[in-house]
Design an enzyme around this catalytic site. Sequence first.
Site, PDB file in Angstrom:
ATOM      1  N   THR A 156     -25.943  43.862 -69.741  1.00 57.75           N
ATOM      2  CA  THR A 156     -24.613  44.139 -70.267  1.00 57.75           C
ATOM      3  C   THR A 156     -23.634  43.513 -69.282  1.00 57.75           C
ATOM      4  OG1 THR A 156     -24.402  46.251 -69.083  1.00 57.75           O
ATOM      5  CG2 THR A 156     -25.341  46.325 -71.314  1.00 57.75           C
ATOM      6  N   HIS A 157     -22.587  42.916 -69.809  1.00 49.40           N
ATOM      7  CA  HIS A 157     -21.617  42.204 -68.957  1.00 49.40           C
ATOM      8  C   HIS A 157     -22.291  41.081 -68.159  1.00 49.40           C
ATOM      9  CE1 HIS A 157     -18.763  45.496 -69.756  1.00 49.40           C
ATOM     10  NE2 HIS A 157     -19.792  46.307 -69.529  1.00 49.40           N
ATOM     11  N   SER A 278     -30.689  13.534 -66.179  1.00 44.97           N
ATOM     12  CA  SER A 278     -29.446  13.066 -65.575  1.00 44.97           C
ATOM     13  C   SER A 278     -29.582  11.597 -65.193  1.00 44.97           C
ATOM     14  CB  SER A 278     -29.131  13.891 -64.319  1.00 44.97           C
ATOM     15  OG  SER A 278     -28.126  13.278 -63.545  1.00 44.97           O
ATOM     16  N   LYS A 284     -33.100  16.732 -62.486  1.00 46.04           N
ATOM     17  CA  LYS A 284     -32.428  17.579 -63.472  1.00 46.04           C
ATOM     18  C   LYS A 284     -33.188  17.615 -64.800  1.00 46.04           C
ATOM     19  CE  LYS A 284     -29.040  19.404 -63.553  1.00 46.04           C
ATOM     20  NZ  LYS A 284     -27.737  18.782 -63.885  1.00 46.04           N
ATOM     21  N   ASN A 286     -31.876  19.124 -68.507  1.00 49.33           N
ATOM     22  CA  ASN A 286     -30.698  19.732 -69.124  1.00 49.33           C
ATOM     23  C   ASN A 286     -30.961  20.202 -70.561  1.00 49.33           C
ATOM     24  OD1 ASN A 286     -29.236  19.036 -66.787  1.00 49.33           O
ATOM     25  ND2 ASN A 286     -28.826  16.990 -67.604  1.00 49.33           N
ATOM     26  N   GLU A 291     -26.724  23.264 -75.874  1.00 53.07           N
ATOM     27  CA  GLU A 291     -25.297  23.144 -75.585  1.00 53.07           C
ATOM     28  C   GLU A 291     -24.537  22.595 -76.797  1.00 53.07           C
ATOM     29  OE1 GLU A 291     -25.806  22.401 -70.762  1.00 53.07           O
ATOM     30  OE2 GLU A 291     -25.272  20.728 -72.080  1.00 53.07           O
TER      31      GLU A 291
END
Length: 322
Positions: A156-157, A278, A284, A286, A291
């Site tokens: 939560t949060h 990348s 990397k 991704n 996204e």
Amino acid sequence: MKEKLWGGRFKEKLDPAILDFTKSIEYDYFLFEYEAYSNIAWVDELYRLKVINQKERSKIKKAIKELIADYRENRIKVDFNQEDLHSFFYSLLRKKVSHLVDKMHSAKSRNEQISCIMRMFISDAIAEEAKLINSLQAVLVSKAKSYSDAVIPGFTHLQYAQPVLFGHWIFSFVDQLQRDKNRFCNCLDSVSIMPLGSGALAGSNFKLNRDRLQKELNFKEKGSNSIDMVSDRDFIMEYLNCNLILLIHLSRLAEDLIVYSSSGYGFIYFSDRVTTGSSLMPHKKNPDPAELIRSSASEALGAYVAMADILKGLPSSYNRDL
């Protein structure tokens, strides 16, 4: 020569700049098959009304079916100099049936026609989206079953809260998708209303058999008010709203996957097949697809707000803004 479905009082030719500004062929040509199928139903109705004879009916329907086949095989080159889809379609048909095209337009306005084919398209789109939602739900359920005993942190949060089963988290999205699917199905009540017979705004003097048209075009019901039918775009708003909420849910799923796969969490793993790298940092990995799903919700929100903004200030009946 460009096909022109209007004229009458005009004595001067339309300024090319105005045609370029007002034409819609770039936006509506994707409805080609719906234009074709709705015209097949209309030709049958014109035959019943004795506007055309049996020989003319057969010739026109054969030509339309040939155009559908050509369109599906990508043998039709769209003429973006035409005013709209209707003009483009009639221009192609004129090459096959000559002056019979002029009879085809009897008793029908583009105002009712565009509403009709948009409703046909959205009805099919809803059916397709419901199938895709079913498929996604099945994948999520399968994944939950594969890790039925797995325990992950619940948040939560975005702060660690309580441990939960991995499947419990997954099923939260299955339930959201179920509501999305139900929403699309309910939307059909507003979409599947046949507007043909509305004319430009005041109906038709022809004694159309609207029940037959409704059945042939697979609409659930007929529109009862011609002014409303040529101007109603509530069904598009509802459809956009359904897609917006669906994409909000998918965006939240994508966000969870992005966060849970990051190095600070690490209990979700993305295969190399669904990630990118990348150009500067070779280590990397991704989650670009997730996204992009997340950003798609913004596009859906933009489309919904834009449609609402167009509709809010329009006077009754048809306007070109529609």
